[in-house]
Design a protein around this motif. Structure first.
Motif, short mmCIF file in Angstrom:
data_model
loop_
_atom_site.label_atom_id
_atom_site.label_comp_id
_atom_site.label_asym_id
_atom_site.label_seq_id
_atom_site.Cartn_x
_atom_site.Cartn_y
_atom_site.Cartn_z
N LEU A 1 36.76 37.07 37.28
CA LEU A 1 37.53 35.64 37.34
C LEU A 1 38.63 35.78 36.41
N CYS A 2 38.39 36.36 34.98
CA CYS A 2 39.36 36.35 34.03
C CYS A 2 40.63 37.10 34.34
N ASP A 3 40.40 38.18 35.02
CA ASP A 3 41.55 39.12 35.39
C ASP A 3 41.33 39.74 36.77
N PRO A 4 41.42 39.31 37.77
CA PRO A 4 41.25 39.51 39.08
C PRO A 4 42.10 40.64 39.54
N HIS A 5 43.70 40.44 39.16
CA HIS A 5 44.21 41.66 39.40
C HIS A 5 44.04 42.85 38.83
N ALA A 6 43.59 42.71 37.60
CA ALA A 6 43.52 44.01 36.93
C ALA A 6 42.33 44.76 37.44
N THR A 7 41.20 43.77 38.03
CA THR A 7 40.16 44.55 38.60
C THR A 7 40.62 45.30 39.95
N GLN A 8 41.53 44.41 40.73
CA GLN A 8 41.94 45.24 42.00
C GLN A 8 42.81 46.60 41.49
N ILE A 9 43.46 46.53 40.52
CA ILE A 9 44.14 47.85 40.15
C ILE A 9 43.20 48.85 39.88
N VAL A 10 42.04 48.65 39.15
CA VAL A 10 41.03 49.68 39.16
C VAL A 10 40.63 50.04 40.20
N LEU A 11 40.38 49.02 41.11
CA LEU A 11 39.47 49.58 42.33
C LEU A 11 40.20 50.44 43.28
#
Ligand code: BDR
Ligand code: CA
Length: 343
Positions: A185-195
């Protein structure tokens, strides 16, 4: 041995992850970067250094402060769970302003601190040596802003990464919204980049971390001298009070989880599970799925969307079109706590 880079936001359970990382014989820790998350990035960087000192971090390991903010969203912290400085109530750690803490930050020649992105790329590159050395497992126990920056800027180093392992997300459950877990939740966009990165990944979701409850029984074992064969005298001076430090950590975390989430039996050690997974993967059951993050939903932003039936017909690659992530589904809880107590 697994060569490991650790990115953290300490954080009570991050502190236990650091403790396991520096003391697990299966792991060679290369460095520790820090992120905004449980507290501001100023606090988490200093906390990482305090934990390394207290838990006997090897002398080559330095702290590299990273992102102050998520990629797009405003920063959010979690004082309700971790206190204002991220390690509320924890006694016996070195003082934040001590010279020992300051000495743990890597420095450039001009005396400025080496930041996370520079530090992790340099050390991962040196460790990999264009394929003739070791691949590195990158473990993340906070919001994934630093890791996303690494993936975007140093895509040439992705072959050097053996795996990204992250604590975060949930399968159909959240803890900081109805469906979103705090780190994502803190950084959903970052998570998607990693995924989307074409590298193997493992997600350690709250469905599993909620099985690692520090019950009163386990808490009492931490305080009992019989449990460990390792003499405390062998540890650095700062760690002579290790049992007390851990006990105060668990007490504060237990109180937070009781008052916020109604956990009566004890707090979950979320982040420590990533280290246990890298050191002892046989303790975990994982299944490979397509995982994405909800980036726009009014009620669902930050949710990890796990395609359990491969509805989207994803392929065998780890990147944008593939079943991109192993998802931990269960853990041998007894063996995990044996490892924790022995450490
Ligand atoms: C995660 O959020 C933080 O509170 C913990 O440190 C852990 O990384 C659990 O949702
Ligand atoms: Ca954390």
């Amino acid at each position: 041995k697994k060569y490991v880079w650790l990115d953290v936001d300490p954080g009570h359970d991050d502190a236990t992850a650091i403790m396991l990382a520096v003391n697990s014989p299966e792991i060679h820790l290369l460095g520790v970067s820090t992120t905004h998350g449980n507290a501001s990035s100023d606090h988490t960087a200093i906390n990482a250094a305090r934990c390394l000192l207290a838990f006997g971090g090897p002398s080559h390991v330095r702290v590299y402060p990273g992102s102050n903010e998520p990629l797009l969203l405003p920063a959010r912290h979690d004082p309700e769970i971790h206190g204002i400085d991220g390690l509320g109530g924890v006694e016996g750690l070195p003082e934040a302003n001590s010279s020992a803490v300051a000495a743990l930050f890597a420095q450039n020649e001009d005396g400025t601190q080496v930041r996370a992105l520079e530090g992790m790329s340099k050390i991962i590159k040196e460790t990999w040596k264009n394929g003739s050395g070791h691949q590195v497992t990158v473990i993340s126990t906070g919001p994934m802003t630093n890791i996303a920056n690494f993936v975007s800027v140093y895509s040439d180093l992705l072959p050097a990464v053996e795996e990204f392992v992250f604590m975060g997300g949930g399968v159909g459950m959240g803890n900081r919204s109805s469906v979103a877990e705090f780190n994502i939740l803190c950084d959903p966009h970052a998570t998607q980049i990693v995924l989307n990165a074409p590298v193997k990944k493992t997600m350690m979701p709250i469905n599993v971390t909620h099985t690692a409850i520090v019950t009163r029984k386990i808490h009492s074992l931490i305080l009992s001298p019989e449990i460990s064969s390792i003499p405390l005298e062998g540890l650095p001076a700062a760690a002579s009070n290790l049992r007390h430090t851990l006990s105060t950590l668990i007490t504060f975390f237990a109180d937070s989880y009781k008052s916020t989430f109604g956990f009566n039996d004890g707090p979950p050690l979320h982040d420590a599970l990533t280290i246990a997974y890298v050191a002892r993967p046989e303790l975990f059951k994982t299944t490979r799925y397509r995982v994405d993050v909800e980036l726009t939903g009014e009620h669902t932003i930050g949710e990890t969307v796990v395609d359990m039936w491969n509805y989207r017909k994803c392929d065998g690659t780890w990147g944008r079109t593939g079943k991109n992530c192993l998802v931990a589904e269960s853990m041998n809880v007894e063996a995990f706590f044996e490892m924790f107590l022995e450490t």
